[in-house]
Structures are given as C-alpha cells and as structure tokens.
Design an enzyme around this catalytic site. Structure first.
Site, short mmCIF file in Angstrom:
data_model
loop_
_atom_site.label_atom_id
_atom_site.label_comp_id
_atom_site.label_asym_id
_atom_site.label_seq_id
_atom_site.Cartn_x
_atom_site.Cartn_y
_atom_site.Cartn_z
CG ASP A 123 5.75 3.70 1.53
OD1 ASP A 123 5.80 4.40 2.57
OD2 ASP A 123 4.70 3.51 0.89
CB THR A 158 0.13 25.63 -3.03
OG1 THR A 158 -0.47 25.81 -4.32
CG2 THR A 158 0.01 26.94 -2.23
CG PHE A 167 -1.81 1.25 1.25
CD1 PHE A 167 -3.05 1.23 0.65
CD2 PHE A 167 -1.39 2.43 1.86
CE1 PHE A 167 -3.87 2.35 0.65
CE2 PHE A 167 -2.20 3.55 1.87
CZ PHE A 167 -3.44 3.52 1.26
CE LYS A 225 0.02 5.91 7.81
NZ LYS A 225 -1.35 6.28 8.16
#
Length: 507
Positions: free
Chosen positions: A326, A381, A217, A357
C-alpha cells in the site's frame, strides 16, 4: 528567528539570518535560498489566531448541514501557492502536512495552471467519461505518459480508481479472484458457484482473508476497514471480517544502539505472520494476500528495516499469498525514491501496488496473472479520471526536470538532522525522531502535548499533522527545500523553548 529579505523580485536570493536559540546553543542554519516569490511566498504571515473569525463562522454554517468537527480551518486556495497555505482570514502558513500528504508539487504550480489553460485540454476537464465502457481515444496513450512511465518494477498492468480506499478494496478483489482461479485450476466456474455467490455463501463466496498489521491504515470501506487498525474511531460500530492481524515491529531508537533488540523484534513479528497463516488455514479462512505499508502512516509513522520487508516477501511466496504494498501515502517521491518499497531491493517484485494522494488519482499496478479474466469484475462508473492522469503526467515532468526525488532526499536530511538536534535539547518533548526523505516524524510525551504543539505551531504559521497516539508527522510537498526545513526548525525551536517555560503546557 530573523528572516531578512534582500529583494522581493522573482529569482533573487532570499538571505536568512539565524540567531542563537539561547546562550550556548548553535545555529540551525545560515543558508541562502533561491526563491521565485511569484510562486513560493517568502515566509509565514499571521493576522489572526487559527481558526480565525471567518473560519469559525464558516464552520458554524457547515456544521448546520453536516458534522464539521474535524475541520481545522477554511482555506483560500486561490491565494495559496508553493509550500504556503492561506486561510480565509488571510493567514499564510508554511504547510508541512500538504492536505494529508496529497499535494505533490505545491499549491497553484505554474506548470499545472498552464496545463489547465491549454485549449486542447478543455474537453478532458469538462467531459468526465465512464472509463470502463467509453474511454477517450487517447486514454491508453495518456496512461503510458503518466502512470506507466513510473510503474514499479515488474508491474505493467494497471487499473485506475478514484481514491486510496477503493484502490485497496479492488486490489483485494483482484487477489481473491486470482487465488480462486488457482484453486479451480483455471477451469470454468461451476453452476453451484454462480448460484451460491448470489446468496453470500460458499463456494461462490469463499472464506478467504487478507492478513494485515496492527497499526496499519488502508481505508474506510468495508474490506479496507477489516485491515485498518490505527484508531478505534475509524472502526467503531462497523461489522467486520475475521481476518488475521499480525504485530508490526516496534523499533527502538536510535537504531544503531538497538540493533540486536530490533532484529529480535522483527523476527518475532515475522514468526507471528507465519503462525497466523497456518492458523487461519486450519480455520478454513485461507490467507490469500498480505497487505502492508512501507511506513505505517496513520498508525504512527512506524518503520521497519528493509530486511524485514524482504523476509516478509519470502513468506508470501512460501505460502502462496499475494504481496500487496500500500503506497497510497508513501508513493510519489517523498522518501527519495518514487516508490518507497524501492528502498527494499526486492528480488521478486510485489504482486500488487496501490496508490493515490500525490499520484493525483487512485488505482493499482499488478502482475499479469492478477488481471481480471472477464469484463466488469473490477469496475465502477468512473474508474478514475483522465484529467488527473493528464495532470500527473505534468507532475512527473516537473519531478524529473527539477530533480525532485534528490531534493526530497536532501531536504529530508536537513529536516531530520534538525529534529534530532531539537530532540537532544528537548528530550522531554521530542523522542524517536525518524524518517526517510521528507517522510519524517517524532513522538511527543502524550496526545495532549502533541495536540498543543500542533495548535501552537499553526498559530505561529506552520501546519503540521498528527498520527498514531502521540506522533507528529511531516508530509511536505516535493518542492520543500532546505531553507523551508530551516525556517520550520527555527520557528519550532522557539516554540519548544517557550513550551518548556510554561508550566500549564506540561501539566
């Protein structure tokens, strides 16, 4: 299980007394713990079922303006502190899920509360800049004090983002740019490339791919979804790319009893990785990078050996692919090291490491050669938020001051030992107990049993999370200690004993 408080004054001893689970069963704990009850509560306190009446009413209100079917209950964060989450109905629960693994040092930590109250920090929280064009004067200094102070080995370049998905999405872009620049020999971009990229065609938009693993994931944006293979609900109805998907090792437990079988399984998966790289090169969809989690989290807390990851690193180097780790869910100290991939002992560091996280902000570390060669190539941004970097710097101070990495190792051993004990006594309900640090999990017989156990635990004052098809995962904060583990184990032992006796639960 009994819990007896000698005093409710801050800093005094909390003496827990444990009773036998049943005739002939040993005690899980007879420990004493030092607790500051101004910060961490002394235990769960349940007033209603969960969700309670106030939560159900708020769910009804929210569902009128958006799909709120995923909401478990509504929270009172002002009253939540330490390892305890309080809901709007006044239920106080030991939180072993911590907002899907994203609360680093507990709720309402005094050090973070103090940080927000300091006048010199007000501007950072009030004025959020567009960091790519108008950063504050102390931005580079704050990055050095926060993210760069814990940078993975060999990675001193960093780009901040706002979440895990955009961290991985932009890491993919950095890899594609790096690979294309290698292909063109660092020469200038051609007129044809500039024109064809505007109409989504090659050579301006090359047919590159990222290899990922079944069960992984990596987020819910378009590129990330092409590498996400944990649950169908994440991907259904969304167009995707033809990118290679390799099998992730499915280890047998206990590990010491299946050494040969697990080695063969990992070798099979590594061979498939190489076959896919060659296959996609022939299809002219070159694998430019491989993305992998140190522990597949959402997909079921799937582990592999350190040797597997070292050999995977060798494959990426052999085939000229980038190695992207990851660490969105595993980073920040929960495995006992700040970055889970530090356990592997790599000779050649990962090329890119993404995070979010527990790190309070998102982003990715990368080697120098992955640095964008022009402005606006990796851009949005916000590009993160300086106030989150400020908070992360204080989180890191607390981690170092309170030795929380060692705490995660120590508390994790207590938690896993207890899970293994419960597994031995309730093998029909618990299997494949596994973990590194407090990053623990176990399997249940099926998703129905898993979901019932989570719901019962919540009504007994413990918040747990599920993952994969039938696993329960533990994601406590870094201030989760031995006595929290024993408190949970006592409560859960009673649940399992009662669960076993009620036929309606196991039909």
């Amino acid at each position: 299980m009994a819990l007896m408080l000698l005093s409710r004054q801050p800093g005094v001893l909390l003496q827990r007394t444990s009773q036998l689970f049943a005739c002939g069963h040993r005690l899980i704990s007879q420990t004493a713990a030092k607790i500051d009850v101004d910060f961490d509560y002394d235990g769960p306190l349940m007033k209603t079922e969960v969700p309670g009446p106030k939560s159900r009413e708020l769910m009804k209100q929210l569902n009128g303006i958006q799909n709120a079917e995923a909401v478990h209950f509504f929270c009172n964060y002002q009253e939540s502190r330490g390892n305890y989450l309080v809901d709007v109905d006044g239920n106080r629960m030991l939180d072993l899920y911590s907002q899907i693994s994203s609360i680093p040092i507990g709720y309402s930590h005094p050090s973070l509360m103090k940080l927000l109250q300091q006048p010199q920090n007000l501007s950072t929280f009030v004025n959020r800049p567009a960091l790519g064009i108008l950063p504050p004067e102390n931005f580079a200094e704050n990055l050095k004090e926060s993210l760069l102070s814990v940078a993975p080995k060999g990675l001193q370049q960093i780009i901040t983002m706002s979440c895990g998905s955009c961290s991985n999405e932009n890491a993919f872009k950095a890899i594609f740019m790096w690979y294309r620049n290698k292909e063109r020999g660092n020469n200038n971009v051609t007129k044809e490339e500039l024109e064809t990229c505007m109409i989504n065609q090659s050579p301006g938009c090359p047919d590159y791919s990222i290899l990922s693993f079944m069960g992984g994931f990596h987020g819910r944006t378009m590129g990330c979804l092409a590498t996400t293979h944990s649950k169908a609900i994440h991907k259904l109805d969304i167009p995707s790319f033809d990118w290679p998907i390799a099998p992730f090792p499915r280890l047998k437990y206990p590990l010491e009893e299946f050494v040969k079988e697990n080695q063969q399984e990992e070798a099979r998966c590594l061979e498939e990785v190489e076959d896919l790289i060659v296959k996609y090169r022939k299809k002219k969809r070159i694998v430019t990078g491989i993305i992998i989690e140190p522990i597949q989290s959402e997909g079921g807390d799937n582990h592999a050996s350190d040797d597997f990851f070292r050999k995977l690193r060798d494959i990426t180097r052999k085939h000229g692919c980038a190695f992207l780790v990851d660490e969105v869910q595993t980073g920040g100290g929960c495995t006992g090291k700040f970055w889970a991939h530090e356990h592997w002992g790599l000779d050649d560091p990962a090329d890119v490491v993404t995070f979010s996280k527990k790190m309070m902000t998102g982003g990715f570390f990368h080697k120098e050669e992955f640095r964008p060669n022009a402005p606006y190539r990796i851009f949005n941004t916000w590009l993160g938020d300086p106030s989150k970097n400020l908070m992360l710097a204080e989180v890191i101070n607390v981690i170092k001051r309170e030795d929380l990495l060692n705490n995660a190792t120590h508390a994790g051993k207590a938690l896993l030992a207890g899970l293994l004990d419960l597994q031995a006594r309730y093998p029909h309900l618990i299997s494949r107990a596994r973990g590194r640090g407090t990053f623990c999990s176990f399997d249940t017989p099926d998703d129905t049993t898993r979901n019932k156990l989570i719901a019962i635990a919540r009504n007994k004052g413990v918040v747990l999370g599920g993952c994969g098809d039938r696993s329960i995962r533990f994601r406590p904060t870094l201030i989760f200690k031995d006595h929290h583990a024993h408190l949970f184990l006592n409560i859960f032992s009673d649940i399992l004993a009662d669960f076993k006796t009620k036929r309606e639960f196991i039909k």
